[in-house]
Design an enzyme around this catalytic site. Sequence first.
Site, PDB file in Angstrom:
ATOM      1  N   GLY A 232     -23.500 -43.209  23.776  1.00 38.01           N
ATOM      2  CA  GLY A 232     -22.325 -43.921  23.301  1.00 38.01           C
ATOM      3  C   GLY A 232     -21.049 -43.514  24.022  1.00 38.01           C
ATOM      4  N   TYR A 233     -19.910 -43.925  23.442  1.00 35.07           N
ATOM      5  CA  TYR A 233     -18.594 -43.781  24.069  1.00 35.07           C
ATOM      6  C   TYR A 233     -18.688 -44.414  25.466  1.00 35.07           C
ATOM      7  CZ  TYR A 233     -13.849 -42.120  24.028  1.00 35.07           C
ATOM      8  OH  TYR A 233     -12.473 -42.076  23.990  1.00 35.07           O
TER       9      TYR A 233
ATOM     10  N   HIS B  78     -22.185 -46.908  32.023  1.00 33.29           N
ATOM     11  CA  HIS B  78     -23.198 -47.398  31.079  1.00 33.29           C
ATOM     12  C   HIS B  78     -23.365 -48.920  31.204  1.00 33.29           C
ATOM     13  CE1 HIS B  78     -21.603 -43.808  28.673  1.00 33.29           C
ATOM     14  NE2 HIS B  78     -22.871 -43.519  28.806  1.00 33.29           N
TER      15      HIS B  78
ATOM     16  N   GLN C 198     -30.308 -31.740  22.676  1.00 32.67           N
ATOM     17  CA  GLN C 198     -30.039 -31.468  24.085  1.00 32.67           C
ATOM     18  C   GLN C 198     -28.735 -30.706  24.285  1.00 32.67           C
ATOM     19  OE1 GLN C 198     -30.005 -35.803  24.958  1.00 32.67           O
ATOM     20  NE2 GLN C 198     -28.332 -35.349  26.352  1.00 32.67           N
TER      21      GLN C 198
ATOM     22  N   LYS D 200     -26.113 -40.649  38.278  1.00 32.84           N
ATOM     23  CA  LYS D 200     -25.114 -39.623  37.912  1.00 32.84           C
ATOM     24  C   LYS D 200     -25.812 -38.362  37.410  1.00 32.84           C
ATOM     25  CE  LYS D 200     -21.344 -37.803  35.954  1.00 32.84           C
ATOM     26  NZ  LYS D 200     -21.563 -37.557  34.569  1.00 32.84           N
TER      27      LYS D 200
ATOM     28  N   GLN E 290     -31.890 -35.180  35.689  1.00 34.09           N
ATOM     29  CA  GLN E 290     -32.468 -35.829  34.503  1.00 34.09           C
ATOM     30  C   GLN E 290     -33.372 -36.996  34.908  1.00 34.09           C
ATOM     31  OE1 GLN E 290     -30.095 -36.880  30.876  1.00 34.09           O
ATOM     32  NE2 GLN E 290     -30.059 -38.904  31.783  1.00 34.09           N
TER      33      GLN E 290
ATOM     34  N   VAL F 218     -21.261 -45.058  39.068  1.00 34.47           N
ATOM     35  CA  VAL F 218     -20.010 -45.815  39.012  1.00 34.47           C
ATOM     36  C   VAL F 218     -18.868 -44.810  38.941  1.00 34.47           C
ATOM     37  CG1 VAL F 218     -18.649 -47.483  37.694  1.00 34.47           C
ATOM     38  CG2 VAL F 218     -21.127 -47.778  37.908  1.00 34.47           C
TER      39      VAL F 218
HETATM   40  P1  AMP Z   1     -25.070 -40.631  28.577  1.00 32.02           P
HETATM   41  O1  AMP Z   1     -24.438 -41.532  27.568  1.00 32.02           O
HETATM   42  O2  AMP Z   1     -24.091 -39.710  29.239  1.00 32.02           O
HETATM   43  O3  AMP Z   1     -26.292 -39.919  28.056  1.00 32.02           O
HETATM   44  O4  AMP Z   1     -25.593 -41.549  29.759  1.00 32.02           O
HETATM   45  C1  AMP Z   1     -26.481 -42.598  29.522  1.00 32.02           C
HETATM   46  C2  AMP Z   1     -26.936 -43.191  30.828  1.00 32.02           C
HETATM   47  O5  AMP Z   1     -25.805 -43.640  31.578  1.00 32.02           O
HETATM   48  C3  AMP Z   1     -27.659 -42.173  31.727  1.00 32.02           C
HETATM   49  O6  AMP Z   1     -28.744 -42.820  32.366  1.00 32.02           O
HETATM   50  C4  AMP Z   1     -26.596 -41.791  32.715  1.00 32.02           C
HETATM   51  O7  AMP Z   1     -27.105 -41.345  33.968  1.00 32.02           O
HETATM   52  C5  AMP Z   1     -25.856 -43.103  32.884  1.00 32.02           C
HETATM   53  N1  AMP Z   1     -24.506 -42.880  33.410  1.00 32.02           N
HETATM   54  C6  AMP Z   1     -23.554 -42.050  32.907  1.00 32.02           C
HETATM   55  N2  AMP Z   1     -22.458 -42.065  33.681  1.00 32.02           N
HETATM   56  C7  AMP Z   1     -22.725 -42.905  34.709  1.00 32.02           C
HETATM   57  C8  AMP Z   1     -21.993 -43.362  35.860  1.00 32.02           C
HETATM   58  N3  AMP Z   1     -20.758 -42.925  36.115  1.00 32.02           N
HETATM   59  N4  AMP Z   1     -22.586 -44.236  36.692  1.00 32.02           N
HETATM   60  C9  AMP Z   1     -23.853 -44.672  36.455  1.00 32.02           C
HETATM   61  N5  AMP Z   1     -24.589 -44.314  35.394  1.00 32.02           N
HETATM   62  C10 AMP Z   1     -24.038 -43.435  34.534  1.00 32.02           C
END
Ligand code: AMP
Length: 275
Positions: free
Chosen positions: A28-29, A34, A58, A146, A150, A173
Amino acid sequence: MKQITSLFDMQALVYPADAKVGFVPTMGYLHEGHLSLVEKAQDNCDLTVVSIYVNPSQFGANEDLSRYPRNLERDLELLEALGVDYVFIPSNEMMYPQPYLTWVEVSEYSELYCGKSRPGHFRGVATIVLKLLNLVRAHYMFMGEKDFQQLRILQKMLADLNHPCQIIACPIVREEDGLAKSSRNIYLSPEERIVARSLSETLLQIKAMVAAGYKDAAQLIKIAVANLENNGASVDYVEIIDSRNLNKQVQINEHSRMLMAAYVGKTRLIDNMLL
Ligand code: AMP
């Protein structure tokens, strides 16, 4: 867009017979990183499911679980505007019925790099992602480069467990000045925000050095560390790995990728780039 909050409803959801289902797990957020995954899922699949769940397992004891940024209302508006089909919002009680005893561990890979300073982090990630996949039953899962370690860990998990879901890796991004978009960027003060630029700037500088003929990984790592520290970031690690398998490299080749994690103030930031 249908919101699903019950585990039973998610698992019982019947998809049309040959619909390709794309899944984007998030905490989220939401930001444009995303949303780029969501758009990619929509472009490549018939139905898109996004999950929003801040997974407690985590986060380490001294990490930012309680203050992790949340804004469900805004997230739902963004997903609705994109025309997402389903958003899954489970609760901790559902995901971790007590006593919770079963974990997924991708050994070796999970001890490296981010795993060193975040013990147990990737165990939590692998466990929740497999649990979410068991509920969503997607054909494709869209994840960002990013979080490069993972991404490779989860690909290994799915391969080792003969799981039919396929991961589609999506590019990072960035903000206009190069900083990789992250929900955690909100923690940065205006001064820290300037320091934070040094991660992507350092990666670009190292990439340029590689283009100019530098091939020695140790030397490039040393330069990157010095650059980050000189800019006021506190380095957790900088490594050059083989993008295919996370192994450390000595000499640069076409698969070389620099991974880094650094603290800017109290905020831990990660970034990476193919060199
Ligand atoms: P998170 O909400 O941080 O767990 O991220 C969820 C998904 O969004 C994961 O697959 C991240 O790798 C991806 N993600 C987070 N930030 C970016 C970004 N700046 N560019 C591309 N994918 C992202």
